[in-house]
Design a protein around this motif. Structure first.
Motif, PDB file in Angstrom:
ATOM      1  N   GLN A  90       0.841  -1.200   0.000  1.00  0.00           N
ATOM      2  CA  GLN A  90       0.000   0.000   0.000  1.00  0.00           C
ATOM      3  C   GLN A  90       0.878   1.253   0.000  1.00  0.00           C
ATOM      4  N   LEU A  91       1.899   1.272   0.840  1.00  0.00           N
ATOM      5  CA  LEU A  91       2.807   2.413   0.887  1.00  0.00           C
ATOM      6  C   LEU A  91       3.545   2.575  -0.436  1.00  0.00           C
ATOM      7  N   PHE A  92       3.943   1.444  -1.030  1.00  0.00           N
ATOM      8  CA  PHE A  92       4.616   1.496  -2.333  1.00  0.00           C
ATOM      9  C   PHE A  92       3.702   2.132  -3.373  1.00  0.00           C
ATOM     10  N   TYR A  93       2.456   1.702  -3.395  1.00  0.00           N
ATOM     11  CA  TYR A  93       1.496   2.235  -4.364  1.00  0.00           C
ATOM     12  C   TYR A  93       1.365   3.751  -4.234  1.00  0.00           C
ATOM     13  N   ILE A  94       1.215   4.246  -3.019  1.00  0.00           N
ATOM     14  CA  ILE A  94       1.069   5.677  -2.796  1.00  0.00           C
ATOM     15  C   ILE A  94       2.334   6.419  -3.228  1.00  0.00           C
ATOM     16  N   ALA A  95       3.500   5.885  -2.852  1.00  0.00           N
ATOM     17  CA  ALA A  95       4.756   6.542  -3.216  1.00  0.00           C
ATOM     18  C   ALA A  95       4.975   6.537  -4.726  1.00  0.00           C
ATOM     19  N   ALA A  96       4.644   5.444  -5.378  1.00  0.00           N
ATOM     20  CA  ALA A  96       4.881   5.326  -6.815  1.00  0.00           C
ATOM     21  C   ALA A  96       3.856   6.095  -7.646  1.00  0.00           C
ATOM     22  N   GLU A  97       2.579   6.029  -7.231  1.00  0.00           N
ATOM     23  CA  GLU A  97       1.500   6.608  -8.033  1.00  0.00           C
ATOM     24  C   GLU A  97       1.069   7.995  -7.569  1.00  0.00           C
ATOM     25  N   GLY A  98       1.386   8.352  -6.336  1.00  0.00           N
ATOM     26  CA  GLY A  98       0.928   9.615  -5.768  1.00  0.00           C
ATOM     27  C   GLY A  98      -0.233   9.358  -4.828  1.00  0.00           C
ATOM     28  N   ALA A  99      -0.588  10.388  -4.083  1.00  0.00           N
ATOM     29  CA  ALA A  99      -1.608  10.231  -3.044  1.00  0.00           C
ATOM     30  C   ALA A  99      -3.004  10.610  -3.509  1.00  0.00           C
ATOM     31  N   GLY A 100      -3.223  10.717  -4.793  1.00  0.00           N
ATOM     32  CA  GLY A 100      -4.559  10.979  -5.308  1.00  0.00           C
ATOM     33  C   GLY A 100      -4.770  12.429  -5.719  1.00  0.00           C
ATOM     34  N   ASP A 101      -5.912  12.673  -6.334  1.00  0.00           N
ATOM     35  CA  ASP A 101      -6.225  13.994  -6.881  1.00  0.00           C
ATOM     36  C   ASP A 101      -6.373  15.066  -5.815  1.00  0.00           C
ATOM     37  N   ASP A 102      -6.717  14.679  -4.589  1.00  0.00           N
ATOM     38  CA  ASP A 102      -6.913  15.644  -3.504  1.00  0.00           C
ATOM     39  C   ASP A 102      -5.613  15.988  -2.789  1.00  0.00           C
ATOM     40  N   SER A 103      -4.494  15.533  -3.308  1.00  0.00           N
ATOM     41  CA  SER A 103      -3.214  15.705  -2.621  1.00  0.00           C
ATOM     42  C   SER A 103      -2.206  16.402  -3.525  1.00  0.00           C
ATOM     43  N   ASP A 104      -1.253  17.051  -2.899  1.00  0.00           N
ATOM     44  CA  ASP A 104      -0.144  17.654  -3.642  1.00  0.00           C
ATOM     45  C   ASP A 104       0.958  16.650  -3.934  1.00  0.00           C
ATOM     46  N   MET A 105       0.869  15.470  -3.312  1.00  0.00           N
ATOM     47  CA  MET A 105       1.933  14.482  -3.491  1.00  0.00           C
ATOM     48  C   MET A 105       1.773  13.743  -4.808  1.00  0.00           C
ATOM     49  N   GLU A 106       2.751  13.968  -5.672  1.00  0.00           N
ATOM     50  CA  GLU A 106       2.777  13.260  -6.945  1.00  0.00           C
ATOM     51  C   GLU A 106       3.564  11.971  -6.781  1.00  0.00           C
ATOM     52  N   GLY A 107       3.415  11.084  -7.732  1.00  0.00           N
ATOM     53  CA  GLY A 107       4.114   9.809  -7.671  1.00  0.00           C
ATOM     54  C   GLY A 107       5.594   9.932  -7.964  1.00  0.00           C
ATOM     55  N   TYR A 108       6.357   8.977  -7.439  1.00  0.00           N
ATOM     56  CA  TYR A 108       7.798   8.930  -7.630  1.00  0.00           C
ATOM     57  C   TYR A 108       8.226   7.741  -8.487  1.00  0.00           C
ATOM     58  N   GLY A 109       7.272   6.979  -9.014  1.00  0.00           N
ATOM     59  CA  GLY A 109       7.579   5.764  -9.765  1.00  0.00           C
ATOM     60  C   GLY A 109       8.399   6.012 -11.019  1.00  0.00           C
ATOM     61  N   PRO A 110       8.936   4.937 -11.593  1.00  0.00           N
ATOM     62  CA  PRO A 110       9.785   5.047 -12.780  1.00  0.00           C
ATOM     63  C   PRO A 110       9.094   5.741 -13.952  1.00  0.00           C
ATOM     64  N   TRP A 111       7.790   5.662 -14.032  1.00  0.00           N
ATOM     65  CA  TRP A 111       7.003   6.247 -15.118  1.00  0.00           C
ATOM     66  C   TRP A 111       6.650   7.705 -14.853  1.00  0.00           C
ATOM     67  N   SER A 112       7.010   8.203 -13.666  1.00  0.00           N
ATOM     68  CA  SER A 112       6.663   9.576 -13.280  1.00  0.00           C
ATOM     69  C   SER A 112       7.773  10.543 -13.666  1.00  0.00           C
ATOM     70  N   GLU A 113       7.510  11.806 -13.446  1.00  0.00           N
ATOM     71  CA  GLU A 113       8.523  12.840 -13.681  1.00  0.00           C
ATOM     72  C   GLU A 113       9.745  12.626 -12.777  1.00  0.00           C
TER      73      GLU A 113
END
Length: 133
Positions: A90-113
């Motif tokens: 679950q933590l991996f998913y949030i870190a990789a994909e971001g915390a959702g549209d209501d959050s400023d946290m963007e994802g850090y995954g390989p496919w992200s910026e």
């Protein structure tokens, strides 16, 4: 005591909803993520994870994982009650994909910026787990 509870529900009816609302609004991970296990948990992995946590996460989540007292939507990683309800996947998913549209946290995954490798994200999660009291 029962009288106080009844009084509270009559005069503050939203309080029951507030008490039942989730502490943090984070997306639930798909099953394929929740079942993932972190295989990067050695002391060296934790040290590397700490370095990246301090670089990328500490500004919002705090040096010791205490979260942001001004923004209650920022997860406090040292909140053991909440952290016990989240798998590493679950933590991996949030870190990789971001915390959702209501959050400023963007994802850090390989496919992200940010483009962090999966291994790097797992190392950060290994470090985050050390913040739980």
């Amino acid at each position: 005591m029962l009288k106080n509870i009844v009084f509270g529900l009559l005069f503050f009816p939203g309080s029951l909803l507030l008490a039942a609302s989730p502490l943090y609004n984070v997306p639930d991970a798909p099953v394929e993520y929740t079942e993932k296990k972190n295989k990067y948990t050695s002391q060296k992995d934790i040290e590397i994870g700490k370095k990246y946590y301090e670089k990328e996460c500490a500004d919002c989540h705090g040096e010791s994982g205490e979260g942001d007292n001004d923004d209650k939507s920022v997860v406090a990683f040292n909140n053991s009650d909440w952290m016990k309800t989240r798998s590493d996947g679950q933590l991996f998913y949030i870190a990789a994909e971001g915390a959702g549209d209501d959050s400023d946290m963007e994802g850090y995954g390989p496919w992200s910026e940010m483009g962090y490798s999966e291994k790097r994200i797992w190392q950060m999660i290994a470090y985050i787990r050390t913040l739980i009291p």
